[in-house]
Design a protein around this motif. Structure first.
Motif, mmCIF file in Angstrom:
data_model
loop_
_atom_site.group_PDB
_atom_site.id
_atom_site.type_symbol
_atom_site.label_atom_id
_atom_site.label_comp_id
_atom_site.label_asym_id
_atom_site.label_seq_id
_atom_site.Cartn_x
_atom_site.Cartn_y
_atom_site.Cartn_z
ATOM 1 N N ASP A 41 43.173 38.928 31.811
ATOM 2 C CA ASP A 41 44.500 38.747 32.384
ATOM 3 C C ASP A 41 44.436 38.499 33.890
ATOM 4 O O ASP A 41 45.164 37.655 34.420
ATOM 5 C CB ASP A 41 45.386 39.959 32.096
ATOM 6 C CG ASP A 41 45.801 40.073 30.637
ATOM 7 O OD1 ASP A 41 45.739 39.051 29.911
ATOM 8 O OD2 ASP A 41 46.172 41.190 30.226
ATOM 9 N N GLU A 42 43.563 39.219 34.584
ATOM 10 C CA GLU A 42 43.391 39.016 36.029
ATOM 11 C C GLU A 42 42.916 37.598 36.325
ATOM 12 O O GLU A 42 43.392 36.947 37.259
ATOM 13 C CB GLU A 42 42.397 40.018 36.599
ATOM 14 C CG GLU A 42 42.930 41.414 36.747
ATOM 15 C CD GLU A 42 41.881 42.386 37.254
ATOM 16 O OE1 GLU A 42 40.885 41.938 37.889
ATOM 17 O OE2 GLU A 42 42.041 43.595 37.024
ATOM 18 N N HIS A 62 43.381 35.010 34.428
ATOM 19 C CA HIS A 62 44.497 34.117 34.134
ATOM 20 C C HIS A 62 45.461 34.063 35.316
ATOM 21 O O HIS A 62 45.927 32.983 35.695
ATOM 22 C CB HIS A 62 45.232 34.551 32.862
ATOM 23 C CG HIS A 62 46.332 33.619 32.496
ATOM 24 N ND1 HIS A 62 47.634 33.819 32.913
ATOM 25 C CD2 HIS A 62 46.329 32.464 31.790
ATOM 26 C CE1 HIS A 62 48.380 32.828 32.472
ATOM 27 N NE2 HIS A 62 47.619 31.996 31.777
ATOM 28 N N ASP A 63 45.751 35.213 35.902
ATOM 29 C CA ASP A 63 46.630 35.234 37.071
ATOM 30 C C ASP A 63 46.072 34.363 38.188
ATOM 31 O O ASP A 63 46.806 33.634 38.861
ATOM 32 C CB ASP A 63 46.831 36.663 37.581
ATOM 33 C CG ASP A 63 47.664 37.518 36.637
ATOM 34 O OD1 ASP A 63 48.326 36.962 35.729
ATOM 35 O OD2 ASP A 63 47.639 38.751 36.804
ATOM 36 N N ALA A 111 46.378 30.507 36.946
ATOM 37 C CA ALA A 111 47.614 30.125 36.258
ATOM 38 C C ALA A 111 47.974 28.663 36.469
ATOM 39 O O ALA A 111 48.491 28.011 35.562
ATOM 40 C CB ALA A 111 48.763 31.023 36.700
ATOM 41 N N ASP A 148 48.496 30.798 27.741
ATOM 42 C CA ASP A 148 48.499 32.201 28.142
ATOM 43 C C ASP A 148 47.418 32.940 27.354
ATOM 44 O O ASP A 148 47.064 32.526 26.237
ATOM 45 C CB ASP A 148 49.852 32.836 27.858
ATOM 46 C CG ASP A 148 50.938 32.317 28.786
ATOM 47 O OD1 ASP A 148 50.638 31.991 29.952
ATOM 48 O OD2 ASP A 148 52.098 32.239 28.335
#
Length: 111
Positions: free
Chosen positions: A69-70, A72-73, A76, A82
């Motif tokens: 997730d990090e 991906h942030d 982005a 996602d």
């Protein structure tokens, strides 16, 4: 023993910068027209060429969903999707495009 995967690129500096600055790889060896990067033992290189090799997928494996997730942030703006669970392979993943349009996958294996 280990190995290295090489790709030709028309955008050597931009591609190396993407993988070092945005993905977290480190320069392992600098050669005349090639840069070999290392990401936790995964070695891959980019060589300045008149044609770009954009086939294949570079897959970066993390230890947790939070780490995926990090990333991906941080990516982005170039992410294709996602983060999501992929039941077929038992992973949590997302894909992004590097400056050459090559697919980069970021994943963690689920327990």
């Amino acid at each position: 023993m280990s190995g290295i995967v090489f790709f030709g690129t028309e955008q050597h500096d931009a591609v190396v910068e993407f993988y070092t600055d945005r993905v977290g790889a480190e320069v392992w060896v600098e050669q005349a027209d090639c840069t070999i990067l290392d990401f936790d033992g995964f070695r891959f290189g980019f060589c300045d060429r008149p044609d770009t090799d954009d086939c294949g997928i570079l897959t970066f494996v993390y230890d947790s969903k939070a780490a995926v997730d990090e990333r991906h942030d941080a990516l982005a703006d170039v992410a294709r999707d996602d983060p999501h669970e992929n039941d077929t392979y038992g992973i949590y993943q997302f894909f992004a495009d590097d400056p050459d349009g090559r697919a980069a996958e970021f994943q963690v294996f689920l327990d």
